[in-house]
Design a protein around this motif. Structure first.
Motif, PDB file in Angstrom:
ATOM      1  N   TRP A  93       0.743  -5.917  10.104  1.00 49.85           N
ATOM      2  CA  TRP A  93       1.984  -5.123   9.365  1.00 49.85           C
ATOM      3  C   TRP A  93       2.211  -5.678   8.089  1.00 49.85           C
ATOM      4  O   TRP A  93       2.343  -6.695   7.838  1.00 49.85           O
ATOM      5  CB  TRP A  93       2.918  -4.938  10.405  1.00 49.85           C
ATOM      6  N   SER A  94       2.384  -4.468   7.383  1.00 47.71           N
ATOM      7  CA  SER A  94       2.804  -4.835   5.900  1.00 47.71           C
ATOM      8  C   SER A  94       4.102  -4.112   5.588  1.00 47.71           C
ATOM      9  O   SER A  94       4.263  -2.795   5.969  1.00 47.71           O
ATOM     10  CB  SER A  94       1.838  -4.432   4.871  1.00 47.71           C
ATOM     11  N   SER A  95       5.035  -4.749   4.609  1.00 49.18           N
ATOM     12  CA  SER A  95       6.396  -4.289   4.575  1.00 49.18           C
ATOM     13  C   SER A  95       6.488  -3.585   3.075  1.00 49.18           C
ATOM     14  O   SER A  95       7.371  -2.873   2.857  1.00 49.18           O
ATOM     15  CB  SER A  95       7.527  -5.051   4.623  1.00 49.18           C
ATOM     16  N   PHE A  96       5.264  -3.599   2.439  1.00 47.87           N
ATOM     17  CA  PHE A  96       5.214  -3.128   1.014  1.00 47.87           C
ATOM     18  C   PHE A  96       5.629  -1.565   0.901  1.00 47.87           C
ATOM     19  O   PHE A  96       4.704  -0.820   1.663  1.00 47.87           O
ATOM     20  CB  PHE A  96       4.120  -3.507   0.462  1.00 47.87           C
ATOM     21  N   ASP A  97       6.498  -1.156   0.302  1.00 45.94           N
ATOM     22  CA  ASP A  97       6.878   0.285  -0.132  1.00 45.94           C
ATOM     23  C   ASP A  97       7.967   0.280  -1.209  1.00 45.94           C
ATOM     24  O   ASP A  97       9.074  -0.224  -1.003  1.00 45.94           O
ATOM     25  CB  ASP A  97       7.627   0.795   1.058  1.00 45.94           C
ATOM     26  N   GLN A  98       7.103   0.494  -2.452  1.00 48.87           N
ATOM     27  CA  GLN A  98       7.944   0.555  -3.797  1.00 48.87           C
ATOM     28  C   GLN A  98       7.926   1.872  -4.338  1.00 48.87           C
ATOM     29  O   GLN A  98       6.831   2.581  -4.310  1.00 48.87           O
ATOM     30  CB  GLN A  98       7.267  -0.439  -4.548  1.00 48.87           C
ATOM     31  N   SER A  99       8.887   2.077  -5.386  1.00 48.34           N
ATOM     32  CA  SER A  99       8.871   3.389  -5.896  1.00 48.34           C
ATOM     33  C   SER A  99       9.291   3.093  -7.305  1.00 48.34           C
ATOM     34  O   SER A  99      10.021   2.161  -7.782  1.00 48.34           O
ATOM     35  CB  SER A  99       9.763   4.420  -5.363  1.00 48.34           C
ATOM     36  N   ILE A 100       8.756   3.777  -8.408  1.00 45.53           N
ATOM     37  CA  ILE A 100       8.936   3.804  -9.819  1.00 45.53           C
ATOM     38  C   ILE A 100       9.184   5.307 -10.467  1.00 45.53           C
ATOM     39  O   ILE A 100       8.745   6.164  -9.964  1.00 45.53           O
ATOM     40  CB  ILE A 100       7.883   3.081 -10.602  1.00 45.53           C
ATOM     41  N   ALA A 101       9.703   5.339 -11.549  1.00 43.04           N
ATOM     42  CA  ALA A 101       9.763   6.531 -12.286  1.00 43.04           C
ATOM     43  C   ALA A 101       8.152   6.850 -12.839  1.00 43.04           C
ATOM     44  O   ALA A 101       7.736   5.889 -13.389  1.00 43.04           O
ATOM     45  CB  ALA A 101      10.716   6.332 -13.402  1.00 43.04           C
ATOM     46  N   CYS A 102       7.787   7.967 -12.673  1.00 46.57           N
ATOM     47  CA  CYS A 102       6.497   8.547 -13.120  1.00 46.57           C
ATOM     48  C   CYS A 102       6.905   8.471 -14.635  1.00 46.57           C
ATOM     49  O   CYS A 102       7.634   8.128 -15.334  1.00 46.57           O
ATOM     50  CB  CYS A 102       6.313   9.820 -12.697  1.00 46.57           C
ATOM     51  N   THR A 103       5.513   8.823 -15.045  1.00 46.71           N
ATOM     52  CA  THR A 103       5.511   9.030 -16.734  1.00 46.71           C
ATOM     53  C   THR A 103       6.434  10.175 -17.291  1.00 46.71           C
ATOM     54  O   THR A 103       7.027   9.938 -18.279  1.00 46.71           O
ATOM     55  CB  THR A 103       4.250   9.610 -17.019  1.00 46.71           C
ATOM     56  N   ASN A 104       6.528  11.230 -16.509  1.00 45.86           N
ATOM     57  CA  ASN A 104       7.792  12.078 -16.590  1.00 45.86           C
ATOM     58  C   ASN A 104       9.150  11.416 -15.870  1.00 45.86           C
ATOM     59  O   ASN A 104       8.936  11.587 -14.412  1.00 45.86           O
ATOM     60  CB  ASN A 104       7.491  13.544 -16.106  1.00 45.86           C
ATOM     61  N   PRO A 105      10.082  10.790 -16.351  1.00 46.91           N
ATOM     62  CA  PRO A 105      10.998  10.133 -15.824  1.00 46.91           C
ATOM     63  C   PRO A 105      11.555  11.006 -14.826  1.00 46.91           C
ATOM     64  O   PRO A 105      12.609  10.377 -13.782  1.00 46.91           O
ATOM     65  CB  PRO A 105      11.886   9.537 -16.680  1.00 46.91           C
ATOM     66  N   ALA A 106      11.701  12.236 -14.646  1.00 48.86           N
ATOM     67  CA  ALA A 106      12.442  13.146 -13.785  1.00 48.86           C
ATOM     68  C   ALA A 106      11.592  13.131 -12.392  1.00 48.86           C
ATOM     69  O   ALA A 106      12.321  13.686 -11.452  1.00 48.86           O
ATOM     70  CB  ALA A 106      12.589  14.293 -14.387  1.00 48.86           C
ATOM     71  N   TRP A 107      10.446  12.563 -12.455  1.00 54.54           N
ATOM     72  CA  TRP A 107       9.680  12.692 -11.057  1.00 54.54           C
ATOM     73  C   TRP A 107       9.788  11.029 -10.668  1.00 54.54           C
ATOM     74  O   TRP A 107       9.785  10.180 -11.521  1.00 54.54           O
ATOM     75  CB  TRP A 107       8.451  12.991 -11.549  1.00 54.54           C
ATOM     76  N   THR A 108       9.498  10.869  -9.329  1.00 59.22           N
ATOM     77  CA  THR A 108       9.518   9.513  -8.687  1.00 59.22           C
ATOM     78  C   THR A 108       7.926   9.310  -8.187  1.00 59.22           C
ATOM     79  O   THR A 108       7.650  10.282  -7.438  1.00 59.22           O
ATOM     80  CB  THR A 108      10.517   9.446  -7.595  1.00 59.22           C
ATOM     81  N   CYS A 109       7.291   8.340  -8.644  1.00 58.02           N
ATOM     82  CA  CYS A 109       6.100   7.767  -7.768  1.00 58.02           C
ATOM     83  C   CYS A 109       6.410   6.713  -7.095  1.00 58.02           C
ATOM     84  O   CYS A 109       7.150   5.585  -7.158  1.00 58.02           O
ATOM     85  CB  CYS A 109       5.074   7.548  -8.916  1.00 58.02           C
ATOM     86  N   ARG A 110       5.757   6.998  -5.768  1.00 62.05           N
ATOM     87  CA  ARG A 110       6.024   5.895  -4.664  1.00 62.05           C
ATOM     88  C   ARG A 110       4.431   5.445  -4.115  1.00 62.05           C
ATOM     89  O   ARG A 110       3.807   6.223  -4.023  1.00 62.05           O
ATOM     90  CB  ARG A 110       6.688   6.392  -3.647  1.00 62.05           C
ATOM     91  N   GLY A 111       4.423   3.856  -3.756  1.00 61.67           N
ATOM     92  CA  GLY A 111       3.180   3.677  -3.166  1.00 61.67           C
ATOM     93  C   GLY A 111       3.655   2.758  -2.010  1.00 61.67           C
ATOM     94  O   GLY A 111       4.654   1.989  -2.076  1.00 61.67           O
ATOM     95  N   TYR A 112       2.969   2.591  -0.924  1.00 60.29           N
ATOM     96  CA  TYR A 112       2.860   1.740   0.201  1.00 60.29           C
ATOM     97  C   TYR A 112       1.683   1.247   0.647  1.00 60.29           C
ATOM     98  O   TYR A 112       0.628   2.075   0.793  1.00 60.29           O
ATOM     99  CB  TYR A 112       4.028   2.566   1.231  1.00 60.29           C
ATOM    100  N   VAL A 113       1.849   0.327   1.543  1.00 66.06           N
ATOM    101  CA  VAL A 113       0.596  -0.005   2.390  1.00 66.06           C
ATOM    102  C   VAL A 113       1.601  -0.705   3.815  1.00 66.06           C
ATOM    103  O   VAL A 113       2.366  -1.531   3.770  1.00 66.06           O
ATOM    104  CB  VAL A 113      -0.052  -1.464   1.821  1.00 66.06           C
ATOM    105  N   ASN A 114       1.091  -0.021   4.932  1.00 65.67           N
ATOM    106  CA  ASN A 114       1.955  -0.116   6.136  1.00 65.67           C
ATOM    107  C   ASN A 114       0.999  -1.108   7.388  1.00 65.67           C
ATOM    108  O   ASN A 114       1.665  -1.496   8.267  1.00 65.67           O
ATOM    109  CB  ASN A 114       2.735   0.925   6.586  1.00 65.67           C
ATOM    110  N   PHE A 115      -0.282  -1.043   7.077  1.00 67.02           N
ATOM    111  CA  PHE A 115      -1.226  -1.683   8.114  1.00 67.02           C
ATOM    112  C   PHE A 115      -2.299  -1.955   7.301  1.00 67.02           C
ATOM    113  O   PHE A 115      -2.880  -1.608   6.377  1.00 67.02           O
ATOM    114  CB  PHE A 115      -1.624  -0.829   9.125  1.00 67.02           C
ATOM    115  N   GLN A 116      -2.953  -3.318   7.545  1.00 68.31           N
ATOM    116  CA  GLN A 116      -4.272  -4.000   7.077  1.00 68.31           C
ATOM    117  C   GLN A 116      -4.764  -4.817   8.092  1.00 68.31           C
ATOM    118  O   GLN A 116      -4.175  -5.514   8.821  1.00 68.31           O
ATOM    119  CB  GLN A 116      -3.646  -4.598   5.809  1.00 68.31           C
ATOM    120  N   GLY A 117      -6.017  -5.010   7.839  1.00 69.77           N
ATOM    121  CA  GLY A 117      -6.936  -5.888   8.652  1.00 69.77           C
ATOM    122  C   GLY A 117      -8.137  -6.316   7.939  1.00 69.77           C
ATOM    123  O   GLY A 117      -8.443  -5.894   6.675  1.00 69.77           O
ATOM    124  N   SER A 118      -8.990  -7.261   8.545  1.00 65.76           N
ATOM    125  CA  SER A 118      -9.982  -7.715   8.065  1.00 65.76           C
ATOM    126  C   SER A 118     -11.165  -8.083   9.038  1.00 65.76           C
ATOM    127  O   SER A 118     -10.590  -8.578  10.232  1.00 65.76           O
ATOM    128  CB  SER A 118      -9.895  -8.854   7.215  1.00 65.76           C
TER     129      SER A 118
END
Length: 218
Positions: A93-118
Motif C-alpha cells: 500500500w502507498s499513501s502518496f496523494d499530492q496536489s498542485i496548481a496547474c499551469t492555469n492556477p485556477a485549476w488543480t492537478c492531482r496525482g497519486y499512487v495507492n498500490f504497488q508491487g514487484s
C-alpha cells in the motif's frame, strides 16, 4: 611396600592437575546464527518504509512528495557456498496523494499512487549471519490523477502501470528462522498518456524508497 608408597606419591602429585581439570570451566564453542546453506529456502515477511514519488506532467509541472509504504514480501532463495540467489515478490500500500496548481492556477492537478508491487531477481553474498544483495525486476503500480476546474468539476483517470525497479539491501539473521532487513529501491513506471480534461501525453512516475522489514524463513 616401596611400590605402594611410590604409587601413592604419584597419585598425590597428579591430584592437583586432576582437580584443575574437574573444576576448570571450559569455554563454550562459538555459536554462529547462520551457517553455510541456511539462507536458502522459502521465506515470508512484512516491511514498512518511506517513499518519495515524482509525477511529471508535461506542460503542467511536477507533482512530488513523500509518503509511507507498507506490505508483504515472499520469496525463494538458493544458498551455494557464499552466494545466494533467488526470486522475490512483494505487494504494498502507498499513501502518496499530492496536489498542485496547474499551469492555469485556477485549476488543480492531482496525482497519486495507492498500490504497488514487484517481481524481482536477487543475487547476494552471505557470511554467517549477514547477507548483502542486489535486486532488479518488474514493477507494477496503480497510479492516477485528476484535474479540477474552477467550477469544481473533476476529470479523473487511473490505470495499472508496468515498469522496472532496481535496488540493494542487507539482511541479518537473528537465528536460523527469523531475519531483519533494510533495503533501498528506485522504481520507474514509464511514461503513459492520461485522459483528464484533455489528453496529457507521457506522464511519468518514478520513486525512491527506503524500507525496513522482518521475515521468517521456512
Amino acid at each position: 611396600m616401596r611400590k605402594f608408597w611410590m604409587a601413592s606419591a604419584a597419585l598425590l602429585l597428579a591430584s592437583p592437575a586432576l582437580a584443575a581439570d574437574m573444576f576448570m570451566p571450559y569455554a563454550p564453542e562459538p555459536y554462529y546464527a547462520m551457517s553455510g546453506g541456511h539462507w536458502g529456502g522459502q521465506y515470508l515477511g512484512a516491511s514498512l518504509g518511506g517513499q518519495r514519488t515524482r509525477i511529471v506532467v508535461p506542460g503542467q509541472g511536477t507533482i512530488e512528495g513523500n509518503g509511507f509504504v507498507g506490505g508483504l514480501f515472499a520469496g525463494y532463495s538458493v544458498h551455494e557456498d557464499n552466494f545466494v540467489y533467488g526470486v522475490e515478490a512483494d505487494g504494498e500500500w502507498s499513501s502518496f496523494d499530492q496536489s498542485i496548481a496547474c499551469t492555469n492556477p485556477a485549476w488543480t492537478c492531482r496525482g497519486y499512487v495507492n498500490f504497488q508491487g514487484s517481481l524481482r531477481a536477487r543475487l547476494g553474498v552471505a557470511t554467517d549471519a549477514f547477507h548483502i544483495y542486489g535486486t532488479a525486476g518488474l514493477a507494477l503500480a496503480h497510479a492516477g490523477g485528476s484535474t479540477t476546474s474552477p467550477a469544481n468539476v473533476e476529470y479523473h483517470d487511473s490505470s495499472v502501470r508496468a515498469g522496472w525497479t532496481v535496488g540493494a539491501g542487507a539482511e541479518v539473521a537473528f537465528n536460523d528462522s527469523w531475519f531483519g532487513r533494510a533495503e533501498y529501491r528506485y522504481t520507474d513506471l514509464g511514461p503513459h498518456d492520461m485522459t483528464l480534461d484533455v489528453v496529457y501525453p507521457n506522464v511519468a512516475v518514478t520513486s525512491h524508497a527506503l524500507r525496513a522489514g522482518i521475515g521468517y524463513r521456512f
